[in-house]
Design a protein around this motif. Structure first.
Motif, short mmCIF file in Angstrom:
data_model
loop_
_atom_site.label_atom_id
_atom_site.label_comp_id
_atom_site.label_asym_id
_atom_site.label_seq_id
_atom_site.Cartn_x
_atom_site.Cartn_y
_atom_site.Cartn_z
N SER A 247 4.78 3.80 -10.32
CA SER A 247 5.00 2.91 -9.15
C SER A 247 4.64 1.58 -9.50
N ALA A 248 3.60 1.16 -10.61
CA ALA A 248 3.24 0.06 -10.89
C ALA A 248 4.16 -0.64 -11.80
N LEU A 249 5.14 -0.15 -12.13
CA LEU A 249 6.15 -0.87 -13.08
C LEU A 249 7.09 -1.72 -12.09
N ASP A 250 7.58 -2.84 -12.90
CA ASP A 250 8.45 -3.77 -12.30
C ASP A 250 9.89 -3.40 -12.64
N ASN A 251 10.62 -4.21 -11.87
CA ASN A 251 12.28 -3.67 -12.01
C ASN A 251 12.80 -3.82 -13.32
N SER A 252 12.02 -4.68 -14.45
CA SER A 252 12.49 -4.81 -15.73
C SER A 252 12.32 -3.48 -16.43
N TRP A 253 11.75 -2.38 -15.86
CA TRP A 253 11.58 -1.24 -16.60
C TRP A 253 12.81 -0.09 -16.35
N THR A 254 13.20 0.51 -17.05
CA THR A 254 14.02 1.97 -16.88
C THR A 254 12.85 2.66 -17.22
N ALA A 255 12.25 3.83 -15.98
CA ALA A 255 11.45 4.75 -16.41
C ALA A 255 11.63 5.81 -15.89
N VAL A 256 11.03 6.84 -16.35
CA VAL A 256 11.04 8.55 -15.99
C VAL A 256 9.65 8.92 -16.16
N GLY A 257 9.41 9.82 -15.23
CA GLY A 257 8.14 10.72 -15.59
C GLY A 257 8.44 12.26 -15.80
N VAL A 258 7.62 12.66 -16.35
CA VAL A 258 7.84 14.35 -16.35
C VAL A 258 6.45 14.90 -15.86
N GLU A 259 6.84 15.79 -15.09
CA GLU A 259 5.54 16.65 -14.30
C GLU A 259 5.93 18.13 -14.23
N THR A 260 4.83 18.85 -14.53
CA THR A 260 5.40 20.25 -14.23
C THR A 260 5.08 20.72 -12.97
N SER A 261 4.32 20.01 -12.15
CA SER A 261 4.02 20.44 -10.75
C SER A 261 5.05 19.88 -9.78
N ALA A 262 5.91 20.87 -9.27
CA ALA A 262 6.93 20.34 -8.23
C ALA A 262 6.33 19.82 -7.19
N GLU A 263 5.30 20.09 -6.60
CA GLU A 263 4.59 19.32 -5.43
C GLU A 263 4.43 18.03 -5.85
N ARG A 264 3.85 17.72 -6.91
CA ARG A 264 3.40 16.30 -7.20
C ARG A 264 4.47 15.50 -7.37
N ALA A 265 5.46 15.87 -8.34
CA ALA A 265 6.60 15.32 -8.48
C ALA A 265 7.50 14.90 -7.27
N GLU A 266 7.64 15.88 -6.18
CA GLU A 266 8.15 15.59 -4.98
C GLU A 266 7.68 14.36 -4.39
N PHE A 267 6.38 14.59 -4.17
CA PHE A 267 5.47 13.58 -3.55
C PHE A 267 5.69 12.16 -4.40
N GLY A 268 5.63 12.04 -5.52
CA GLY A 268 5.94 10.67 -6.09
C GLY A 268 7.23 10.42 -6.00
N LYS A 269 8.43 11.03 -5.98
CA LYS A 269 9.74 10.80 -5.51
C LYS A 269 9.83 10.17 -4.26
N ALA A 270 9.03 10.90 -2.99
CA ALA A 270 9.34 10.69 -1.58
C ALA A 270 8.28 9.30 -1.45
N GLN A 271 7.04 9.45 -1.86
CA GLN A 271 6.30 8.18 -1.84
C GLN A 271 6.13 7.12 -2.33
N TYR A 272 6.71 7.22 -3.55
CA TYR A 272 6.69 5.96 -4.56
C TYR A 272 8.17 5.44 -4.93
N GLY A 273 9.07 6.32 -4.71
CA GLY A 273 10.42 6.27 -5.08
C GLY A 273 10.78 6.09 -6.66
N VAL A 274 9.93 6.74 -7.22
CA VAL A 274 9.97 6.79 -8.88
C VAL A 274 10.87 8.11 -9.36
N ASP A 275 11.34 7.96 -10.44
CA ASP A 275 12.32 9.00 -11.20
C ASP A 275 11.39 9.93 -11.85
N ILE A 276 11.26 11.39 -11.48
CA ILE A 276 10.41 12.28 -11.91
C ILE A 276 11.27 13.34 -12.16
#
Length: 172
Positions: free
Chosen positions: A68-97
């Motif tokens: 969530s700290a990255l600016d628009n110059s980045w193409t970024a993806v996260g990998v996470e084993t916890s579906a609950e944490r990943a879904e939180f990040g997608k919903a609250q930060y709008g990041v690709d996990i």
């Protein structure tokens, strides 16, 4: 080598599935302010060393705070084993996990300029094998790998003392 470790009688995956890691919304906490400060500091160091970096993989990204700290110059993806944490990040930060348990291979298109992994190594039974595969299949030849593990003599540890969040046996 001054490493500190604990010996766990059960597998770490069992410990996580038993609910020892509860998902908390910490977006307005002092802890998150520190994480955001650290994220910007790390991104500044990346830009100094790799000014043309564009693609970043955050391996074990949790809720996606660093992403969530990255600016628009980045193409970024996260990998996470916890579906609950990943879904939180997608919903609250709008990041690709990507929700997956990595056992090898290329993640999405692969060949990232930067791979970050914060507080993941201490949870893996065979980090050398996993990271060898991760790096070989996903990091550009001149790319950068950034790893962070809990540091017992860090300023956060010294301030928090026995209440330091990273002192969480047997998980940390």
């Amino acid at each position: 080598c001054k490493h500190v470790y604990s010996v766990v009688g059960q597998s770490s995956s069992d410990l996580y599935q038993e609910g020892k890691y509860v998902l908390l919304d910490t977006r307005k906490s002092f802890s998150d302010k520190i994480k955001n400060f650290d994220s910007l500091r790390i991104l500044g160091q990346i830009r100094k060393r790799l000014p043309n970096a564009k693609r970043l993989l955050d391996f074990g990204c949790g809720k996606g705070v660093f992403l969530s700290a990255l600016d628009n110059s980045w193409t970024a993806v996260g990998v996470e084993t916890s579906a609950e944490r990943a879904e939180f990040g997608k919903a609250q930060y709008g990041v690709d996990i990507s929700i997956q348990f990595y056992q090898g291979g290329t993640i999405k298109e692969g060949k990232y300029d930067v791979i970050t992994s914060f507080h993941v190594l201490e949870h893996l039974p065979d980090p050398k094998a996993l990271f060898s595969e991760l790096i070989e299949r996903n990091l550009n030849h001149n790319g950068m790998l950034i790893l962070e593990v809990p540091l017992l003599n860090s300023w956060q540890s010294r301030i928090a003392g026995k209440n330091w969040i990273q002192l969480d046996p047997p998980l940390h």
